[in-house]
Design a protein around this motif. Structure first.
Motif, short mmCIF file in Angstrom:
data_model
loop_
_atom_site.label_atom_id
_atom_site.label_comp_id
_atom_site.label_asym_id
_atom_site.label_seq_id
_atom_site.Cartn_x
_atom_site.Cartn_y
_atom_site.Cartn_z
N GLU A 141 -44.62 5.48 52.73
CA GLU A 141 -43.24 4.99 53.39
C GLU A 141 -42.65 5.84 54.15
N PHE A 142 -42.67 7.19 53.71
CA PHE A 142 -41.89 8.35 54.28
C PHE A 142 -42.58 9.60 54.03
N MET A 257 -34.10 7.46 54.81
CA MET A 257 -33.65 6.53 53.71
C MET A 257 -32.22 6.10 53.79
N ALA A 260 -31.93 3.64 56.61
CA ALA A 260 -32.66 2.19 56.37
C ALA A 260 -31.63 1.40 55.29
N GLN A 279 -40.24 0.03 50.31
CA GLN A 279 -39.57 1.08 50.83
C GLN A 279 -38.50 1.35 49.70
#
Length: 407
Positions: A141-142, A257, A260, A279
């Motif tokens: 995801e990151f 993050m 989000a 996530q």
């Protein structure tokens, strides 16, 4: 927004002590006779016996639910009254609590149906994500991998430094650690997983010294993002070369993050939902990071401290009092920790739970007043505080104190 690990999900030592509902992930084991009847097709006699027992169970349960419903309605009404009185600055008295103990169901158990439903397949136990899933989600995801400690003691020293900087004493931190992890847990200890017990399964997403759930981690990212970024930027300023490059990447990931989380609803329920997604799992991997993880653990403790402080409690809370706020939620826990000792001896613990949580909580039932529940919590802290992990954490605080004094 102030939330804590509630009765529904806690660390294994906490779950073992409190009897949480997390074990609902386990399916009931059928007796050989029932399993065989289901495999071969139930006989008319077995079906008739099942229906007779079911009728007995339903009658007993209906009678109990009528009594219990009235009791728990009274609990809810008294709670509303107390909260309203506190908002208006009025004193809370014994009359504002239900002083009778909660009714407990002691009738026949629900029988197992010997006739399997042909329209449904076998129930499948749902597995919770574990550390490997959080790490995998962080990568996908990151494009991020947490900086892991070279040893457990290295993480404990980092946690001790963060705690002392935040004003958390060694005694509080070590006692909470002793209770939450059983006195021997690591920074990556997950609720329900025990390396010494093959086949053990996660019973929640809670990780670390203070057992943060995914929703706890996400809440802290949302509320304390600027503070965490400040810490990371200060550390980046002292680094060069590959270490600086890695820190800059971590800072960029954290900003993504934070953005989000802030892009959605800012509520505990929303953070719980996000915590069920890859996530959210990726964000939870920050608990394992040497730079961010100790900060998250510290902020988890500070949530309850700050909640009480904002409402006029200027004395230090004991570790057991912090656990009461952690166990029942800050609002109910505040009610408990501000209660005079004489009232603690008389007020049943049921006043601070929802019905379902209380009925699955053998310790709150057995230690059924506020004073008794705090006493057993202190007792567990005393015992577990003598174990190697707790002693190591205490030593880490000693090293951190000496390091601060030398500066």
């Amino acid at each position: 927004m102030s939330h804590s690990i509630r009765i529904f999900a806690v660390a294994l030592p906490l779950a073992a002590l409190l009897g949480t509902s997390a074990l609902a992930w386990e399916l009931p084991t059928l007796s050989p006779s029932v399993a065989n009847a289901m495999a071969q097709g139930a006989s008319p006699q077995a079906i008739a016996e099942y229906r007779r027992k079911l009728a007995e169970y339903q009658e007993a349960r209906a009678a109990f639910d009528a009594d219990a419903g009235a009791y728990w309605n009274a609990i809810a009404e008294k709670r509303k009254t107390r909260f309203a009185k506190r908002r208006e600055g009025q004193a809370v008295t014994l009359n504002d609590y239900v002083l009778e103990q909660a009714p407990l169901y002691e009738g026949p158990k629900r029988p197992v149906n010997p006739e399997p439903d042909p329209d449904t397949g076998p129930r499948v136990r749902k597995d919770l994500p574990v550390v490997a899933d959080f790490l995998g989600a962080a990568r996908s995801e990151f494009q991020f991998a947490p900086l892991r400690p070279s040893s457990e003691m290295e993480f404990k020293r980092a946690y001790a430094r963060a705690a002392l900087q935040a004003g958390i004493s060694r005694d509080i931190a070590v006692r909470v650690y002793s209770f939450e992890t059983g006195g021997n847990g690591g920074h990556d200890m997950q609720s329900g997983l025990n390396p010494s017990k093959p086949g053990s399964r996660a019973i929640s997403t809670a990780i670390g010294y203070n057992q943060l759930l995914t929703a706890n981690t996400i809440t802290i990212i949302a509320e304390k993002g600027p503070q965490l970024l400040k810490v990371l930027n200060e550390r980046a300023a002292m680094l060069q070369g590959p270490q600086r490059k890695a820190m800059d990447h971590k800072i960029a990931v954290f900003k993504r993050m934070h953005a989000a989380v802030k892009s959605g609803p800012q509520s505990w329920s929303a953070f719980e939902k996000l915590g069920l997604t890859p996530q959210g799992w990726a964000m939870h991997a920050l608990v394992l990071d040497m730079d961010v993880g100790p900060q998250l653990q510290v902020h988890k403790l500070l949530t309850s401290v700050n909640f009480a402080r904002a409402r006029g409690v200027d004395r230090p809370l004991s570790a057991a009092e912090l656990e009461m706020m952690n166990l029942t939620g800050d609002g109910n826990g505040f009610d408990m920790v501000t209660m005079p000792q004489a009232m603690r001896e008389q007020v049943p613990t049921a006043n601070f739970f929802q019905r379902g949580g209380y009925e699955r909580n053998p310790v709150a039932i057995r230690h059924n007043t506020v004073a008794k529940l705090i006493a057993i919590t202190n007792n567990r802290m005393d015992i577990n505080g003598n174990l190697p992990g707790a002693k190591e954490l205490a030593a880490a605080f000693g090293s951190a104190t000496a390091s601060n004094e030398a500066r």
